[in-house]
Design a protein around this motif. Structure first.
Motif, mmCIF file in Angstrom:
data_model
loop_
_atom_site.group_PDB
_atom_site.id
_atom_site.type_symbol
_atom_site.label_atom_id
_atom_site.label_comp_id
_atom_site.label_asym_id
_atom_site.label_seq_id
_atom_site.Cartn_x
_atom_site.Cartn_y
_atom_site.Cartn_z
ATOM 1 N N UNK A 74 -5.487 8.095 7.455
ATOM 2 C CA UNK A 74 -5.861 7.892 6.046
ATOM 3 C C UNK A 74 -4.673 7.568 5.154
ATOM 4 N N UNK A 75 -3.520 8.141 5.453
ATOM 5 C CA UNK A 75 -2.319 7.847 4.657
ATOM 6 C C UNK A 75 -1.896 6.404 4.845
ATOM 7 N N UNK A 76 -1.866 5.940 6.098
ATOM 8 C CA UNK A 76 -1.412 4.583 6.369
ATOM 9 C C UNK A 76 -2.394 3.533 5.863
ATOM 10 N N UNK A 77 -3.669 3.899 5.787
ATOM 11 C CA UNK A 77 -4.670 2.943 5.312
ATOM 12 C C UNK A 77 -4.715 2.869 3.794
ATOM 13 N N UNK B 57 0.834 -1.214 0.000
ATOM 14 C CA UNK B 57 0.000 0.000 0.000
ATOM 15 C C UNK B 57 0.859 1.250 0.000
ATOM 16 N N UNK B 58 1.987 1.184 0.691
ATOM 17 C CA UNK B 58 2.838 2.367 0.825
ATOM 18 C C UNK B 58 3.731 2.593 -0.396
ATOM 19 N N UNK B 59 3.997 1.535 -1.153
ATOM 20 C CA UNK B 59 4.968 1.652 -2.250
ATOM 21 C C UNK B 59 4.345 1.607 -3.633
ATOM 22 N N UNK B 60 3.247 0.882 -3.776
ATOM 23 C CA UNK B 60 2.757 0.568 -5.111
ATOM 24 C C UNK B 60 1.715 1.555 -5.632
#
Length: 463
Positions: free
Chosen positions: A242-245, A203-206
């Motif tokens: 919201x960013x982490x999700x 979620x954080x990279x793609x």
């Protein structure tokens, strides 16, 4: 640079040193005395090939020492590998007589501890740089109980400052196609917002609105030194969940409502938000990479997405909750303010609208006071994250209420997060003012909150 040629060169060196280490089998339980003897032999060596072999052997012995034997070895480094007073005195007397550059250089050489030359020679071995970084990590774990070892740490810091200067650092973008061995390290080293699993990492990279960049050093291969996670937004973000999700969330500049403004394409974003900066190597503590990293990432993003207007962080405020607790226990604080803060003891207080508003009115001004006015014994901001970003030339731009509603967020900062704003035209001026006068560059909003905190401290009501 021909990276293929460089990689082949490193591989050849690695294979050669592996062979050399196999030629020098050690006992299964070496002690620090063996290592000290190996270090003396290394310093006495003249040939390059023999020095590499001896360096490899010494590092192999160190790796197998117990924690207690490593402590004894560091004690011997302090005593046996220091600068010698006799040559220093002689060199100083010679310099007093002629005061020329050659005699000054001889004085410098006499004053240098023998440990520094030892570390340079240990660095000849393949993986020597990384092994020395791990050695310093061991040393840092001993300094609290053995402060007399600080001289060794000074030597490491002096050498690492040169070995890891900006000219040797390589910036690489980390994405889902990065080798798994590096992605595993990103999961392990994330220090701000824990990465739960591979799905969380993806979620954080793609996502198209995410970026991640890391610094590497050619001497330590695929071990990242530091990395930063970036979210692209429409407006400045105020909340981390919201960013982490995986949501594309943000606020228009100056709007702290937390309403989500998704972007369909990276080109729709006007803000790059740095929401996690993690140092990966404990042994490189105190060696500054973050300022170089942020500035270079800003350049990379500006070239890729020239429409970006704002470069901000969404930063935690570690230590604020502890400071707030100390204020609550201060009997000089007005009783009305202490009564307001007592609401923090209510479980789930952030879900009670009336109680939440009461705490917000008290805590946001106190946070501004903490970040702007509270200083350590060196006259610098008490908060370490503030010191980092302000020292890099950023502006303390906004204090975000309930920016992090995780258990960790409440525990370390009563749920607060902060935006530090990097205005390219102001960075150098802010940095110089901070360095020379410890001036905290901040927005009018934060400055007004700090003024409100002073009124609250006097028992005055504020609106």
């Amino acid at each position: 640079m021909n990276m293929l040629f460089l990689q082949e060169l490193f591989n050849n060196i690695t294979q050669r040193d592996a062979l050399l280490r196999r030629r020098h089998p050690e006992t299964l339980t070496p002690d620090h005395g063996q290592l000290v003897n190996a270090c003396h032999k290394l310093l006495e060596s003249d040939g390059e090939a023999s020095s590499i072999a001896l360096a490899s052997r010494a590092l192999a012995i160190y790796q197998r020492l117990s924690a207690a034997e490593k402590s004894r070895f560091f004690a011997r480094l302090t005593a046996d590998f220091a600068a010698e007073p006799g040559p220093i005195d002689a060199a100083y007397l010679a310099y007093q007589e002629v005061r020329d550059n050659p005699s000054l250089q001889r004085l410098f050489e006499a004053c240098e501890p023998r440990r520094q030359e030892l570390f340079r020679r240990l660095n000849l071995a393949s993986d020597g740089t990384y092994e020395l970084v791990k050695m310093r990590e061991d040393l840092l774990g001993l300094l609290r109980e053995q402060p007399e070892l600080a001289a060794i740490d000074d030597d490491f810091a002096h050498l690492f400052g040169s070995w890891f200067n900006r000219g040797f650092l390589m910036l690489k973008r980390i994405d889902w196609n990065t080798p798994a061995s590096i992605l595993e390290k990103i999961i392990r080293y994330e220090a701000v917002h824990e990465i739960q699993d591979w799905d969380d990492l993806r979620r954080r990279l793609d996502a198209r609105d995410r970026r991640c960049f890391a610094f590497f050093h050619p001497a330590i291969g695929d071990e990242p030194l530091i990395f930063v996670e970036v979210a692209l937004h429409k407006g400045l973000p105020s909340r981390i969940q919201p960013i982490l999700s995986g949501e594309s969330s943000g606020n228009s500049a100056g709007n702290s409502s937390g309403n989500r403004k998704p972007i369909d394409e990276p080109e729709d974003a006007d803000t790059a938000a740095f929401f996690g900066i993690s140092n990966c190597q404990t042994g490189l503590r105190g060696i500054s990479f973050g300022n170089f990293l942020i500035k270079q990432v800003v350049q990379e993003l500006s070239q890729e997405l020239p429409q970006l207007k704002y470069f901000v962080t969404l930063s935690p405020v570690p230590g604020f909750a502890q400071w707030l607790q100390e204020q609550r226990e201060d009997e000089q604080l007005p009783s009305s303010l202490r009564k307001s803060l007592k609401g923090l003891e209510t479980p789930g207080w952030h879900q009670d609208k009336a109680l939440e508003e009461q705490l917000k009115a008290a805590i946001r001004p106190l946070a501004a006071r903490y970040l702007v006015e509270e200083k350590n014994r060196h006259g610098l901001p008490l908060n370490p994250v503030a010191r980092f970003h302000l020292g890099n030339g950023a502006e303390l731009h906004r204090i975000n209420w309930l920016g992090d509603i995780s258990e960790k967020g409440f525990k370390q900062a009563a749920g607060l997060m902060v935006n530090y704003l990097y205005v390219l035209d102001d960075i150098e001026r802010n940095h110089e003012n901070y360095t020379a006068k410890a001036t905290v560059a901040c927005s009018n909003e934060v400055r007004d909150l700090a003024k409100r905190a002073r009124k609250l401290a006097k028992g005055e009501t504020t609106k």
